[in-house]
Design an enzyme around this catalytic site. Structure first.
Site, PDB file in Angstrom:
ATOM      1  N   TYR A 156      67.652  32.771  32.894  1.00 11.51           N
ATOM      2  CA  TYR A 156      67.755  34.230  32.952  1.00 11.51           C
ATOM      3  C   TYR A 156      67.976  34.691  34.390  1.00 11.51           C
ATOM      4  CZ  TYR A 156      65.903  34.623  28.197  1.00 11.51           C
ATOM      5  OH  TYR A 156      65.712  34.549  26.847  1.00 11.51           O
TER       6      TYR A 156
ATOM      7  N   LYS B 159      31.498  29.338  33.238  1.00 13.01           N
ATOM      8  CA  LYS B 159      31.992  30.634  32.758  1.00 13.01           C
ATOM      9  C   LYS B 159      33.468  30.523  32.366  1.00 13.01           C
ATOM     10  CE  LYS B 159      32.881  32.172  37.477  1.00 13.01           C
ATOM     11  NZ  LYS B 159      32.260  32.828  38.639  1.00 13.01           N
TER      12      LYS B 159
HETATM   13  C1  LIG Z   1      31.899  31.844  39.541  1.00 11.04           C
HETATM   14  C2  LIG Z   1      30.653  31.832  40.337  1.00 11.04           C
HETATM   15  C3  LIG Z   1      30.288  30.690  41.052  1.00 11.04           C
HETATM   16  C4  LIG Z   1      31.171  29.468  41.138  1.00 11.04           C
HETATM   17  O1  LIG Z   1      32.207  29.726  42.055  1.00 11.04           O
HETATM   18  P1  LIG Z   1      33.286  28.605  42.428  1.00 11.04           P
HETATM   19  O2  LIG Z   1      34.081  29.218  43.511  1.00 11.04           O
HETATM   20  O3  LIG Z   1      34.087  28.377  41.196  1.00 11.04           O
HETATM   21  O4  LIG Z   1      32.516  27.418  42.835  1.00 11.04           O
HETATM   22  C5  LIG Z   1      29.080  30.700  41.717  1.00 11.04           C
HETATM   23  N1  LIG Z   1      28.282  31.786  41.694  1.00 11.04           N
HETATM   24  C6  LIG Z   1      28.613  32.915  41.038  1.00 11.04           C
HETATM   25  C7  LIG Z   1      27.685  34.081  41.066  1.00 11.04           C
HETATM   26  C8  LIG Z   1      29.797  32.973  40.337  1.00 11.04           C
HETATM   27  O5  LIG Z   1      30.127  34.093  39.688  1.00 11.04           O
END
Ligand SMILES: *Cc1c(COP(=O)(O)O)cnc(C)c1O
Length: 362
Positions: A254, A35
């Site tokens: 800054y 994702k």
């Molecule tokens: C993002 C996600 C994962 C992976 O999580 P990580 O902490 O990156 O391993 C697994 N299951 C779901 C439903 C997710 O949304």
């Protein structure tokens, strides 16, 4: 010449990390979670490394199409399921498996016309209180789905709120086991933290590692990437484009919020918050110059940061600056350490690398 900043994706490291996930869950099939454009690495850039996974899990329908366009014919899972009825048409057309976490999604399925019934993952809310059916409503949702001609196999899924921390997964796991008792179907429980930390209890048909694939420790600082034998999936690097010699009392950047207390040399590196380097990385954030560990001084600006050259007296214009990942001399700077200095997690840094940063694949 372009600005010297570059993000490099390390395909061998990604492959190694996937293998690491497999070894942590030898009896499970592995979803490579890609994702957010593969956690900022680029789906197209990670695809070959993750081809050995059993499926790709993501949540954006455009990204699902990109995975299919790369020629992937195996399972693709939508982790949040569909958002509107026409998404189901894409699921039918591209054979996407999808999460069902609420009644509105079941309503959409019931109204969907399809020749081929869908594989769905019915999500239980085991305590996170984001997506999923409450335990007392889970069985009714399963029964309703099971009666739909649009539905083929139903798998059972939950997501832990505390797999990375001291609360652990016990209570969520108990909720899952009670709610799913006697229900048929494959199970999927574990994210990266659960895969690495709770492998024996979360043994299931599928694991869903994300962050570990990219080389960040899900439970940093309790454990670091080296502890879990993970390698950095990405290096963000740039070069020194200027230097300054400071006298005691001189200030930097800054707000003048760093003051030299002795004569020192600093380097100006071509990276800033407009590249995705966090503005919260004030004085003291670790950074490598020519592969030698040093620190930032002063505030991060849009296009530049300033670094202490005291430990690297030979450094100057053109010297390599590694913001995270791997330096040319092999020295490592875990993204998790930089994230910690910015008060955030590796996930956010890798996802936030800006579009203006060119990407190379090695
Ligand atoms: C993002 C996600 C994962 C992976 O999580 P990580 O902490 O990156 O391993 C697994 N299951 C779901 C439903 C997710 O949304």
């Amino acid at each position: 010449m372009p600005r010297p900043i570059l993000a490099t994706i390390h395909t061998d490291s990604l492959r190694h990390n996937l293998d690491r996930a497999r070894r942590a869950a030898v009896e499970s099939r592995v979803w490579a979670v890609v994702k957010a454009n593969a956690y900022g690495h680029g789906i197209e850039n990670v695809f070959e490394s993750f081809r050995a996974a059993d499926g790709f899990a993501l949540l954006d329908l455009d990204e699902a199409q990109r995975v299919r366009a790369l020629g992937w014919r195996g399972p693709v899972l939508l982790l949040e399921g569909v958002f509107e009825p026409r998404d189901l048409e894409l699921c039918s057309r591209l054979d996407l498996w999808h999460t069902v976490h609420c009644d509105a999604q079941i309503d959409m399925l019931a109204a969907h016309k399809t020749q081929v019934p869908h594989r769905v993952f019915l999500k239980l809310n085991s305590g996170m209180n984001r997506l999923g059916f409450a335990p007392e409503r889970y069985r009714a949702a399963w029964t309703r789905l099971n009666a739909l001609p649009q539905v083929d196999e139903i798998s059972l899924v939950t997501h832990f709120s505390d797999a990375d921390g001291p609360r652990g997964i016990e209570s969520s796991l108990a909720v899952f086991e009670r709610a799913t008792q006697d229900l048929p179907g494959e199970r999927s429980l574990a994210n990266s933290a659960a895969t690495l930390r709770h492998a024996s209890q979360t043994r299931a048909d599928w694991v869903r590692p994300g962050i570990l694939l990219y080389g960040s420790a899900p439970d940093f600082p309790e454990h670091d990437a080296a502890h879990w034998q993970l390698q950095p999936g990405m290096t963000l690097a740039t070069r020194i484009i200027g230097t300054q010699a400071l006298k005691p009392g001189d200030t930097v950047g800054y707000g003048s919020n760093f003051t030299a207390d002795a004569p020192m040399r600093i380097g100006v590196a071509a990276v800033g918050y407009a590249d995705g380097y966090p503005r919260h990385c004030d004085t003291g954030t670790p950074v490598l110059v020519d592969g030698v560990r040093t620190r930032t001084v002063g505030r991060v600006s849009m296009d530049m940061i300033t670094v202490d050259l005291t430990p690297v007296p030979a450094a100057g214009f053109g010297s390599e600056v590694t913001l995270w990942g791997k330096a040319s001399n092999g020295a490592l700077l875990p993204i998790d350490e930089v994230a910690q200095a910015a008060g955030t997690v590796g996930y956010e840094l890798m996802c936030a690398v800006a579009r203006r940063v060119p990407v190379a694949v090695d």
